[in-house]
Design an enzyme around this catalytic site. Structure first.
Site, PDB file in Angstrom:
ATOM      1  N   SER A   1     114.273   0.658 -25.952  1.00 43.72           N
ATOM      2  CA  SER A   1     114.370   0.444 -27.344  1.00 43.72           C
ATOM      3  C   SER A   1     113.980  -1.036 -27.715  1.00 43.72           C
ATOM      4  CB  SER A   1     115.821   0.863 -27.822  1.00 43.72           C
ATOM      5  OG  SER A   1     116.114   2.145 -27.941  1.00 43.72           O
TER       6      SER A   1
ATOM      7  N   HIS B   1     121.673  10.129 -24.531  1.00 46.09           N
ATOM      8  CA  HIS B   1     121.902   9.528 -23.279  1.00 46.09           C
ATOM      9  C   HIS B   1     123.171  10.437 -22.560  1.00 46.09           C
ATOM     10  CE1 HIS B   1     119.405   6.202 -22.628  1.00 46.09           C
ATOM     11  NE2 HIS B   1     119.612   5.604 -23.746  1.00 46.09           N
TER      12      HIS B   1
ATOM     13  N   ASP C   1     111.632   6.081 -31.982  1.00 43.90           N
ATOM     14  CA  ASP C   1     111.010   5.271 -31.049  1.00 43.90           C
ATOM     15  C   ASP C   1     110.692   5.559 -29.833  1.00 43.90           C
ATOM     16  OD1 ASP C   1     113.661   5.246 -30.428  1.00 43.90           O
ATOM     17  OD2 ASP C   1     114.010   3.156 -30.372  1.00 43.90           O
ATOM     18  N   HIS C   2     111.228   6.548 -29.332  1.00 39.84           N
ATOM     19  CA  HIS C   2     111.097   6.924 -27.990  1.00 39.84           C
ATOM     20  C   HIS C   2     111.767   8.278 -27.983  1.00 39.84           C
ATOM     21  CE1 HIS C   2     115.055   5.729 -26.813  1.00 39.84           C
ATOM     22  NE2 HIS C   2     114.896   4.514 -27.262  1.00 39.84           N
TER      23      HIS C   2
END
Length: 548
Positions: free
Chosen positions: A85, A288, A326-327
């Site tokens: 991040s 996660h 962002d990903h």
């Protein structure tokens, strides 16, 4: 551009050097832009296209984001196909690819294909971000996050640090950046204390905020009732609750959409326009943990914030809205080992109905768990695991990590697959609306340059103005310099010439000017900050020019 609806070709030009970069294809409305311009940048941290698809099915209707889908974005960092991040935020905010953990500084290692190398002396050099550029244009600025406001992504839009874990430096820079509206978590990083992220330098930033006329608010009611043009909202010691859990666990916290709405209505009063950054942080945390409910909860919460931004932009007509993740994270899929040979006949309900049974995320459910696990059945039911089989009950009763087992069980029931507990490297959806909206497949670095161009500044020139290597600059003025590290938590650049001593404290927007012959000491305040990257102090040209 001649055809805004045509998908742009792939951008491979490096965005890590301090040279000019190409700008992605933009909407033809750009020519009609009138000042003042506004930008609302929203980041759904750690999401993925599959997660958005699942969330849409769960909601049962279109998302606000669907209306403004305009392209896709590449997410890789200077060193890896899969980004953290911190460099992702750095790319989005500054237009420069960077390295793992780096916040707002240039990389020290570049090995991703297509990127130009940089001079070794420029490693860790601070580079200006779009929020700083907006501030230099006289615009109002805002920063919102559902995590700690010092977390990697909001930090990338407001600070400069060699490591994202430097909460103390990041918090101090954010306070001295004089951002007009700051809303989120991270209260513990504002004052000294014994908790993990409490301040180690002894400075009470709450006092600094009060001295600078901020209205400090800690609940949604206080936020709604604030008439101030400068608001700092710290609603939790660390992160805010997941949206789905809020009603049961933290009713006093505002939603992301509520924070976005309040920020827009506060910032829009500035005659020069505004820049607002908004992050839905905990999609990433849920991914996660492979917590399907947490992912959906905060994607839908983020989508509500996007609606607030787009509704304003439609009315205003002069606001660029960008929304993106962002990903990727987790490799979530609708379909898993259960569906290998039956996927073509499985209805949507087989994926969604098991998820609809949950009334809390795994974090929220576990917050209700008694130490002896005597209420494990009730807690599992909060997460949609009702009824439990004998094997499931036995597993949860004896499990070392109850949450890990619960998310596996629900994913199995709902036919949801996961490939990892980490980030992933796919291209992600890009959403944009308004004048100069972006289209096609773009680099993450392109977003920063497009926002800067829309607001009327150049990021390279801004970096040259805001982050000058101080040692060289003062030496050229005839000063001798040293970096005073006697207080390791508060490094200070000291420059001396004749009877004049200049002291520049780290992370602040001040300079202390002492002249012995006149027995005078004066503190100068600037609208820029001083940054120390471990080897060099960087200050603005305004600071250099103020020293005679």
């Amino acid at each position: 551009m001649k055809n805004a609806k045509k998908w742009a070709s792939l951008f491979l030009a490096s965005a890590v050097t301090l040279s000019a970069v190409s700008i992605p294809q933009q909407d033809v409305q750009a020519a009609k832009v009138k000042k003042p311009t506004n930008v609302i940048m929203l980041v759904m941290d750690g999401s993925s296209n599959n997660a958005v698809t699942l969330s849409r099915w769960y909601k049962g209707e279109s998302l606000a984001m669907d209306e403004i889908l305009s392209g896709a974005m590449r997410t890789y960092s200077a060193e890896s196909a899969i980004t953290d991040s911190a460099p992702a935020a750095t790319a989005l905010a500054t237009g420069h690819k960077s390295n793992d953990k780096y916040i707002g500084v240039l990389p020290s290692e570049i090995n991703s294909p297509g990127l130009a190398q940089i001079d070794k002396k420029d490693a860790f050099r601070p580079v200006a971000n779009v929020l700083e550029g907006a501030k230099q244009q006289g615009k109002a600025t805002g920063l919102i996050s559902t995590s700690e406001i010092q977390h990697a992504t909001p930090a990338g839009f407001s600070a400069h640090a060699n490591n994202r874990s430097q909460y103390g430096d990041i918090a101090e820079q954010q306070v001295y950046q004089n951002i007009d509206v700051v809303l989120g978590g991270g209260l513990e990083s504002l004052t000294p204390g014994t908790s993990k992220n409490a301040r180690k330098d002894g400075e009470n930033l709450i006092k600094v905020l009060k001295d600078n006329q901020y209205d400090l608010v800690h609940t949604r009611d206080e936020l709604f009732n604030s008439p101030s043009s400068k608001i700092w909202g710290s609603f939790a010691p660390s992160a805010l609750a997941y949206d789905l859990d809020r009603a049961k666990t933290r009713k006093s916290e505002p939603t992301l959409a509520e924070m976005t709405n309040k920020a827009i209505n506060t910032l829009k009063k500035d005659k020069d326009g505004f820049f607002l950054f908004v992050e839905g942080s905990k999609v990433d945390w849920a991914a996660h943990a492979n917590d399907t409910i947490g992912i959906i909860s905060d994607i839908l919460s983020f989508d509500d914030a996007v609606k607030e931004a787009v509704d304003f932009a439609k009315e205003d007509g002069n606001t660029l809205v960008i929304a993106v993740t962002d990903h990727g994270n987790s490799g979530i899929t609708m379909g898993n080992a259960n569906t290998t040979s039956t996927y073509s006949s499985i209805p949507v309900s087989a994926y969604i109905d098991p998820l609809k049974k949950a009334s809390m995320t795994v974090e929220g459910a576990l917050s209700q768990l008694k130490e002896d696990r005597s209420n494990i059945v009730e807690v599992a039911a909060l997460y949609g695991l009702d009824p439990l089989t004998k094997d499931e009950l036995s597993t949860l009763t004896s499990a070392k990590d109850v949450g890990s087992e619960m998310v596996k069980m629900l994913a199995n029931r709902a036919n949801i697959g996961y490939t990892t507990g980490g980030h992933t490297g796919e291209d992600v959806f890009l959403y944009s609306f308004g004048p100069s909206k972006l289209t096609g497949l773009v680099e993450n670095t392109d977003l920063a340059h497009s926002m800067a161009q829309f607001m009327g500044f150049d990021l390279k020139s801004l970096t040259d103005d805001l982050y000058v290597p101080a040692t060289k600059a003062f030496t050229e003025k005839g000063f001798t310099t040293k970096i005073d590290l006697s207080d390791k938590e508060n490094p200070t650049l000291v420059a001396q010439k004749a009877d004049v001593t200049v002291k520049i404290p780290v992370n602040k927007n001040t300079m202390i000017y002492e002249q012995a012959s006149k027995n005078t000491t004066k503190t100068h305040t600037f609208n820029t900050i001083n940054v120390y990257n471990g080897s060099e102090f960087y200050v603005s040209k305004k600071v250099i020019d103020a020293v005679k």
